[in-house]
Motif scaffolding. Sequence first.
Motif, PDB file in Angstrom:
ATOM      1  N   LEU A 121       0.875  -1.171  -0.050  1.00 49.25           N
ATOM      2  CA  LEU A 121       0.010  -0.078   0.043  1.00 49.25           C
ATOM      3  C   LEU A 121       0.872   1.310   0.156  1.00 49.25           C
ATOM      4  O   LEU A 121       0.417   2.328  -0.721  1.00 49.25           O
ATOM      5  N   VAL A 122       2.128   1.170   0.660  1.00 49.55           N
ATOM      6  CA  VAL A 122       2.783   2.372   0.534  1.00 49.55           C
ATOM      7  C   VAL A 122       3.373   2.470  -0.725  1.00 49.55           C
ATOM      8  O   VAL A 122       3.691   3.806  -1.125  1.00 49.55           O
ATOM      9  N   ALA A 123       3.812   1.240  -1.303  1.00 50.06           N
ATOM     10  CA  ALA A 123       4.651   1.680  -2.395  1.00 50.06           C
ATOM     11  C   ALA A 123       3.919   1.693  -3.982  1.00 50.06           C
ATOM     12  O   ALA A 123       4.475   1.875  -4.783  1.00 50.06           O
ATOM     13  N   MET A 124       2.927   1.107  -3.979  1.00 48.51           N
ATOM     14  CA  MET A 124       1.962   1.024  -5.084  1.00 48.51           C
ATOM     15  C   MET A 124       1.745   2.157  -5.958  1.00 48.51           C
ATOM     16  O   MET A 124       1.735   3.102  -5.492  1.00 48.51           O
ATOM     17  N   GLU A 125       1.458   1.900  -7.085  1.00 49.12           N
ATOM     18  CA  GLU A 125       1.184   3.095  -7.832  1.00 49.12           C
ATOM     19  C   GLU A 125      -0.317   3.380  -7.686  1.00 49.12           C
ATOM     20  O   GLU A 125      -1.051   2.560  -7.215  1.00 49.12           O
ATOM     21  N   SER A 126      -0.785   4.907  -8.227  1.00 51.08           N
ATOM     22  CA  SER A 126      -2.094   4.960  -7.942  1.00 51.08           C
ATOM     23  C   SER A 126      -2.979   4.169  -8.601  1.00 51.08           C
ATOM     24  O   SER A 126      -2.874   4.000 -10.102  1.00 51.08           O
ATOM     25  N   PRO A 127      -4.107   3.437  -8.161  1.00 55.06           N
ATOM     26  CA  PRO A 127      -4.768   2.663  -8.892  1.00 55.06           C
ATOM     27  C   PRO A 127      -5.682   3.597  -9.857  1.00 55.06           C
ATOM     28  O   PRO A 127      -5.864   4.800  -9.235  1.00 55.06           O
ATOM     29  N   ASN A 128      -6.340   3.053 -10.791  1.00 57.86           N
ATOM     30  CA  ASN A 128      -7.173   3.810 -11.672  1.00 57.86           C
ATOM     31  C   ASN A 128      -8.352   4.293 -11.008  1.00 57.86           C
ATOM     32  O   ASN A 128      -8.867   5.304 -10.966  1.00 57.86           O
ATOM     33  N   LYS A 129      -8.720   3.326 -10.225  1.00 54.40           N
ATOM     34  CA  LYS A 129     -10.190   3.428  -9.257  1.00 54.40           C
ATOM     35  C   LYS A 129      -9.770   2.760  -7.830  1.00 54.40           C
ATOM     36  O   LYS A 129      -9.152   1.841  -7.718  1.00 54.40           O
TER      37      LYS A 129
ATOM     38  N   THR B  65     -12.239  -5.140  -2.048  1.00 51.93           N
ATOM     39  CA  THR B  65     -11.138  -4.170  -2.072  1.00 51.93           C
ATOM     40  C   THR B  65     -10.043  -4.485  -1.121  1.00 51.93           C
ATOM     41  O   THR B  65      -8.826  -4.614  -1.471  1.00 51.93           O
ATOM     42  N   LEU B  66     -10.366  -4.829   0.122  1.00 52.94           N
ATOM     43  CA  LEU B  66      -9.338  -4.908   1.122  1.00 52.94           C
ATOM     44  C   LEU B  66      -9.053  -6.355   1.413  1.00 52.94           C
ATOM     45  O   LEU B  66      -8.449  -6.765   2.300  1.00 52.94           O
ATOM     46  N   PHE B  67      -9.550  -7.146   0.419  1.00 57.79           N
ATOM     47  CA  PHE B  67      -8.951  -8.548   0.486  1.00 57.79           C
ATOM     48  C   PHE B  67      -8.138  -9.054  -0.568  1.00 57.79           C
ATOM     49  O   PHE B  67      -7.513  -8.328  -1.312  1.00 57.79           O
ATOM     50  N   ILE B  68      -7.462 -10.205  -0.028  1.00 57.47           N
ATOM     51  CA  ILE B  68      -6.298 -10.635  -1.081  1.00 57.47           C
ATOM     52  C   ILE B  68      -6.475 -11.538  -1.749  1.00 57.47           C
ATOM     53  O   ILE B  68      -7.204 -12.645  -1.904  1.00 57.47           O
ATOM     54  N   HIS B  69      -5.887 -11.394  -3.172  1.00 60.09           N
ATOM     55  CA  HIS B  69      -6.111 -12.151  -4.527  1.00 60.09           C
ATOM     56  C   HIS B  69      -5.381 -13.241  -4.230  1.00 60.09           C
ATOM     57  O   HIS B  69      -4.109 -13.185  -3.841  1.00 60.09           O
ATOM     58  N   ARG B  70      -5.648 -14.355  -5.097  1.00 60.33           N
ATOM     59  CA  ARG B  70      -4.767 -15.603  -4.944  1.00 60.33           C
ATOM     60  C   ARG B  70      -3.341 -15.254  -5.642  1.00 60.33           C
ATOM     61  O   ARG B  70      -2.492 -15.708  -5.012  1.00 60.33           O
TER      62      ARG B  70
ATOM     63  N   ASP C  29     -10.099  -4.813  -8.251  1.00 62.34           N
ATOM     64  CA  ASP C  29      -9.349  -5.322  -8.932  1.00 62.34           C
ATOM     65  C   ASP C  29      -8.166  -4.346  -9.585  1.00 62.34           C
ATOM     66  O   ASP C  29      -7.110  -4.874  -9.661  1.00 62.34           O
ATOM     67  N   ASP C  30      -8.558  -3.029  -9.481  1.00 61.51           N
ATOM     68  CA  ASP C  30      -7.664  -2.115  -9.827  1.00 61.51           C
ATOM     69  C   ASP C  30      -6.454  -1.951  -8.525  1.00 61.51           C
ATOM     70  O   ASP C  30      -5.370  -1.998  -9.078  1.00 61.51           O
ATOM     71  N   VAL C  31      -6.870  -2.035  -7.436  1.00 59.67           N
ATOM     72  CA  VAL C  31      -5.810  -2.005  -6.256  1.00 59.67           C
ATOM     73  C   VAL C  31      -5.049  -3.459  -6.193  1.00 59.67           C
ATOM     74  O   VAL C  31      -3.915  -3.336  -6.172  1.00 59.67           O
ATOM     75  N   ARG C  32      -5.566  -4.378  -6.582  1.00 55.85           N
ATOM     76  CA  ARG C  32      -5.004  -5.797  -6.597  1.00 55.85           C
ATOM     77  C   ARG C  32      -3.858  -5.724  -7.665  1.00 55.85           C
ATOM     78  O   ARG C  32      -2.776  -6.207  -7.396  1.00 55.85           O
ATOM     79  N   ILE C  33      -4.006  -5.092  -8.542  1.00 55.51           N
ATOM     80  CA  ILE C  33      -3.237  -5.284  -9.840  1.00 55.51           C
ATOM     81  C   ILE C  33      -1.896  -4.526  -9.494  1.00 55.51           C
ATOM     82  O   ILE C  33      -0.863  -4.827  -9.341  1.00 55.51           O
TER      83      ILE C  33
ATOM     84  N   LYS D 183      -0.865  -3.833  -6.213  1.00 54.44           N
ATOM     85  CA  LYS D 183      -0.162  -4.549  -5.403  1.00 54.44           C
ATOM     86  C   LYS D 183       0.595  -5.659  -5.672  1.00 54.44           C
ATOM     87  O   LYS D 183       1.885  -5.761  -5.439  1.00 54.44           O
ATOM     88  N   ILE D 184       0.140  -6.306  -6.684  1.00 52.22           N
ATOM     89  CA  ILE D 184       0.871  -7.505  -7.267  1.00 52.22           C
ATOM     90  C   ILE D 184       1.893  -6.993  -8.035  1.00 52.22           C
ATOM     91  O   ILE D 184       3.031  -7.642  -7.918  1.00 52.22           O
ATOM     92  N   LYS D 185       1.956  -5.935  -8.669  1.00 47.04           N
ATOM     93  CA  LYS D 185       3.044  -5.440  -9.325  1.00 47.04           C
ATOM     94  C   LYS D 185       4.308  -4.978  -8.498  1.00 47.04           C
ATOM     95  O   LYS D 185       5.490  -5.363  -8.527  1.00 47.04           O
ATOM     96  N   VAL D 186       3.760  -4.510  -7.079  1.00 47.03           N
ATOM     97  CA  VAL D 186       4.992  -4.363  -6.148  1.00 47.03           C
ATOM     98  C   VAL D 186       5.522  -5.654  -5.649  1.00 47.03           C
ATOM     99  O   VAL D 186       6.737  -5.781  -5.648  1.00 47.03           O
ATOM    100  N   LEU D 187       4.651  -6.888  -5.295  1.00 47.17           N
ATOM    101  CA  LEU D 187       5.171  -7.720  -4.642  1.00 47.17           C
ATOM    102  C   LEU D 187       6.340  -8.566  -5.849  1.00 47.17           C
ATOM    103  O   LEU D 187       7.227  -8.927  -5.573  1.00 47.17           O
ATOM    104  N   LYS D 188       5.854  -8.444  -7.011  1.00 47.79           N
ATOM    105  CA  LYS D 188       6.492  -8.959  -8.278  1.00 47.79           C
ATOM    106  C   LYS D 188       7.964  -8.111  -8.411  1.00 47.79           C
ATOM    107  O   LYS D 188       8.822  -8.761  -8.814  1.00 47.79           O
TER     108      LYS D 188
END
Length: 486
Positions: A244-252, A429-434, A256-260, A262-267
């Motif tokens: 949440l600290v490091a991710m780019e701004s989600p479109n909305k 939104t506040l739950f974790i995707h697979r 789905d937007d938030v998860r995308i 967050k996944i980018k940061v983890l990767k």
Amino acid sequence: MKQVFDLVIFGGTGDLSMRKLMPAMYYAFHQKKCIDGSRILVCCRKQSDFDSLKDQIKAALKSYTKTSEFSEERWQSFSQLLVPVLLDLIDIEKGWQAFADLFEGREELVRVFYLAVMPSIYGACCENLSQKDLITPSSRIVVEKPLGYDHETAEEINETMANFFQENQIYRIDHYLGKETVQNLLALRFSNFLFENIWDCKAIDHIQISIGEQVGLEGRAGFYDGAGAMRDMVQNHLLQLLCLVAMESPNKLQADDVRIEKIKVLKALKPMLDEHIDKNVVRGQYVSGSVNGEIVPGYLDELGDHESNTETFVAIRAFIENWRWAGVPFYLRTGKRLKHRSAEIIVQFKDVTHNVYPDINQKLKPNRLIIQLQPDEKIQLQLMAKDIGKEDNVLKPMTLNLDFSTQNSDFKTTAYQRLLMDAIDGNSTLFIHRDEVKAAWRWVDPIIEHWQETNNKPELYKAGTWGPAKADDLFKRKSQGWIDIT
Ligand code: BG6
């Protein structure tokens, strides 16, 4: 839109249910968030628990809600929602037909199945729900972290659930995401122009994310000794906060937007290769010491086993390999039996490029943004300012303080309350995707494997301290270190 719901808690007499879920629903009910006709079906396996279930829940509410928030009258009204259920989760012959009958005529309602049980039972439970035709299009399943033991076991669990539920019906909880200040972090980042242009490697020196606990094993030795701080706290809570600290701004601000993002940061987390691990990761285990003036036993004594290498403390220096964060260290730290209970994110900005106060006897302190989640919820900005009444060149660090703990409401909103109500409302939104679970394990697994392969022994630290001294060595510059804001 609020709807009538059936919330089913499997493992209804367990610790999680009694300590967190029941108080959360009690608060939600008294804040009028449960529409009339809604029910909480609390499942247990033993006849004796079934007979005393409401008494057990009442006692739990008395213990785990504030005294001012519990009353006999409030309990009586809340208890109308509760439906005790006697059920063997594994054996379909034991209680499942009577359980299924409870849903007759309620097929259209929201159904939330909360699996507050061991992951090894998830499969049987889903299978039985499916056999009894209890999984409807408006059903959701909620599971707890840590999901699995490593990447492989997490995938097995995910695969099992995917056989019965669509991904958008699966709600993986990380209760840190339900904490009010975590949401405020998003508000702070994405609704203030002020931070937009200074949230990167050009302006930020480093970031610290710390979760310190005073508690020890709390009767969870069986689970904890097999997990350790890395699986229990880093793989989920700390990495989620980092995202949440490091991710780019989600479109909305939608799931789905938030998860995308967050996944980018983890990767993008720099993989920890064997040669990096000893330099960038410190693990510790507490020995007896004094916490809040009371001598507490060491981990091994609490465990009753003198062999364990399980870590109760982890500190990490991590890097995110992208343009925004190139070269910025992220220091993550968590531990049990530390000096204070606290959770905070500290963003330390770079030094000013040129000091116009050359005579000042006190060095300029860098600006810091402190987002505190616990014990108090507040956001502070530390600035240098003139010391009023003194000479022009006398400055001192001052703090702008946004303190949420003073904004009291009748009932507090707990993280679990927020997340349970979101699951009921279908907001993921506040739950974790697979894929987040997968990416987090992929980063954490090599570290744990390295420890196992090298038979790494944790550094010992005294209970009531901030962990092993070696954790300070993660900072490159002598002038830097873990910031204790309590
Ligand atoms: C849980 C961990 O997820 O979080 C526990 O399993 C830990 O070990 C707890 O104590 C901390 O949560 P909080 O909200 O009390 O900081």
